[in-house]
Scaffold this motif. Sequence first.
Motif, short mmCIF file in Angstrom:
data_model
loop_
_atom_site.label_atom_id
_atom_site.label_comp_id
_atom_site.label_asym_id
_atom_site.label_seq_id
_atom_site.Cartn_x
_atom_site.Cartn_y
_atom_site.Cartn_z
N LEU A 229 -0.56 11.38 3.23
CA LEU A 229 0.12 12.24 4.19
C LEU A 229 -0.86 13.20 4.86
CD1 LEU A 229 2.35 11.12 2.28
CD2 LEU A 229 3.58 13.25 2.67
N SER A 230 -0.60 13.51 6.11
CA SER A 230 -1.48 14.42 6.84
C SER A 230 -1.12 15.88 6.54
CB SER A 230 -1.35 14.17 8.35
OG SER A 230 -0.04 14.52 8.79
N PHE B 260 -0.61 11.74 -1.63
CA PHE B 260 -0.48 10.30 -1.42
C PHE B 260 0.66 9.74 -2.28
CE2 PHE B 260 -3.45 10.77 -4.95
CZ PHE B 260 -3.09 9.78 -5.84
N THR B 261 1.10 8.54 -1.92
CA THR B 261 2.23 7.91 -2.62
C THR B 261 1.77 6.66 -3.35
OG1 THR B 261 2.86 6.55 -0.72
CG2 THR B 261 3.84 8.75 -0.88
N TYR C 112 0.81 -1.21 0.00
CA TYR C 112 0.00 0.00 0.00
C TYR C 112 0.85 1.26 0.00
CZ TYR C 112 -3.14 -3.63 1.74
OH TYR C 112 -3.85 -4.79 1.90
N GLY C 113 0.28 2.33 -0.55
CA GLY C 113 0.88 3.64 -0.44
C GLY C 113 0.44 4.31 0.85
N GLU C 114 0.78 5.58 0.98
CA GLU C 114 0.44 6.33 2.18
C GLU C 114 -0.27 7.63 1.80
OE1 GLU C 114 3.69 5.47 5.57
OE2 GLU C 114 4.40 6.73 3.92
#
Length: 463
Positions: free
Chosen positions: A107-108, A120-121, A103-105
């Motif tokens: 970001l906040s 997002f990544t 999965y990607g991430e």
Amino acid sequence: MSELKVTNPMTGEVLDTVTLAGAEEVQKMVDLAVAAEEGWAATPVYARAEYLYRFADALEKDAEYISQLSAKDMAKPIVQARGETMDGVKLLRAAAERAKHLYGEVLSDSGPGFEGDLVFTKREPLGTIACIIPFNFPIELTFQKIAPALAMGNTVLVKAPSANPLAVLALDKYAKVAGLPEGVLQFFTSDHEAVNEHIIANPKVDAISLTGSTAAGKRMVKAGADTLKRTFLELGGNDALLIFEDADLDRALDEMVTSRMENNGQVCCSSKRFLVQRSIYDEVAKRLVERLTALKRGSALDEEAAVTALVSERAAKEVEEQIRHTIEQGAELLCGGTREGARVEPTVLVNVTPEMDIASDLEIFGPVFPLIPFDTEEEAVRIANNSIYGLSSGLMTRDMNRAFRVGSKLKAGGAVVNGSGGYRHLDQPFGGYKQSGLGREGISISLEEFSHIKVYVVKGAFN
């Protein structure tokens, strides 16, 4: 193009003749791989995974054929060859599963000015990856590289080892059964000049994954420097196994013999230096000789043989010379030290001192056991770390505080407690410190290594 005769190192029998790809053929394969990049990268992850599952099923169905071919190709004991083939099957399936759950991430909005933005990544392929396979674990190490590379959407070129190419080249059949599109996965063997010019120095090749000697790794980095391509190097080792006086000696001897005798001593991460606390030194030496003497000698296809042969007579002669060199430096030969063709008898060398080459940077790729005495923890750590290598390490002790205290001081990519550095879980991040390599290999990390991480930003998405 020229031809290469492949022989059984034990019998000299010609097993087959293979064609060495020349410069023109290698360049055509690169061009074909590059042409296939876009289509394969656009193939959804779940669909790429299905290709890998079919590849694994086809290989598993024909596992005995590949195992027998690999055993004859390099004189590897057949039981070990079977295990290696099945590792290839497991690696294909594991890479497919992990790719589907990588999965990607998101970001906040961690600072002022980012409120309402979506950041997002996502993982994207590197492009075309060339994998250069060593002779000692040709099947497993092929799949350590190609399974995650394919899963992440890369096209792959596989250069089989010239000493024993047959089993690796035979894998092309199962790739075709799996239905992989043309150009996505290609197998070949070639001379160094064609590989250097049309693979390593080629700007169309985006990454190189090599398992081999430290010297080969250095040459590869230099040859590819102008294109700044990514390099993943699993290189040499002269790993230490530290045996303390409180160790379970039966278990320690099991680890010594199993680690060093696997594949007749031709294992990068096997223990190659045995540091034994002085109070148990003589007992360990005596019992080790008894264990090695009892091992069955035989052919690679003998189900019970533990001692077969090295990959070639030339390799065996090199080990013989390294043994002679160590004795000339002052070591005492306790058993072995002889050679018959490509077979080297398991060899125990005692009274080895830290000043001898074998105690630091002389990596011997054969069944040789140098026993180095030590008195204190500090001395053992100093001897173990006195090497250009740092692939893995092991220590035998019942004292867990000591195990982690010493393990934390060993400059190596792994520290195996109550086991040898030859331990390799298919998922673990495998790789070394210092001149033992660059990067890590294993299902837990290779998919990330064989991909770019891209950041996508949608400004004001939530405004």
